[in-house]
Design a protein around this motif. Structure first.
Motif: not given
Length: 115
Positions: A26-28, A46-49, A57-64, A88-91
């Motif tokens: 999808t877009r995100t 389940v795993g996350f990339v 780092a703050v943004t990546r952790n929020l997304v995770k 996760a994609l940049p959007p």
């Protein structure tokens, strides 16, 4: 939070899902779903990339954190032997919780339909 039995804990476990799994994007985010031969004693994992392209780092952790919570709510949709990798994609950095949830639902339903 995902329990330990539902988490991919080794980098070696990501490769089969990414290489041989069904992909839907999808877009995100992009999901890779690999369903191995059904085993009675296994549970979905389940795993996350989330790469540095997503943000600081703050943004990546929020997304995770958001993705972990959203995925935990959808574990019952996965077959017992499934391995799911969510990339996760940049959007995704600017997406709301609801948008991430809708994108995860859309990608997961497409990947499940293909497997």
């Amino acid at each position: 939070m995902l329990t330990r039995e539902h988490r991919l804990t080794s980098g070696l476990l990501f490769a089969p899902a990414i290489r041989r799994g069904r992909r839907a994007g999808t877009r995100t985010l992009v999901v890779h779903l690999h369903v191995a031969a059904p085993d009675a004693g296994t549970s979905p994992q389940v795993g996350f990339v989330v790469s540095k392209a997503v943000g600081s780092a703050v943004t990546r952790n929020l997304v995770k954190r958001r993705l972990r919570h959203l995925t935990r709510e959808r574990l019952s949709l996965l077959p017992g032997s499934a391995v799911l990798v969510v990339r996760a994609l940049p959007p995704s950095a600017t997406a709301t919780y609801a948008e991430l949830g809708a994108d995860l639902d859309r990608a997961l339903s497409r990947a499940l339909a293909r497997s």
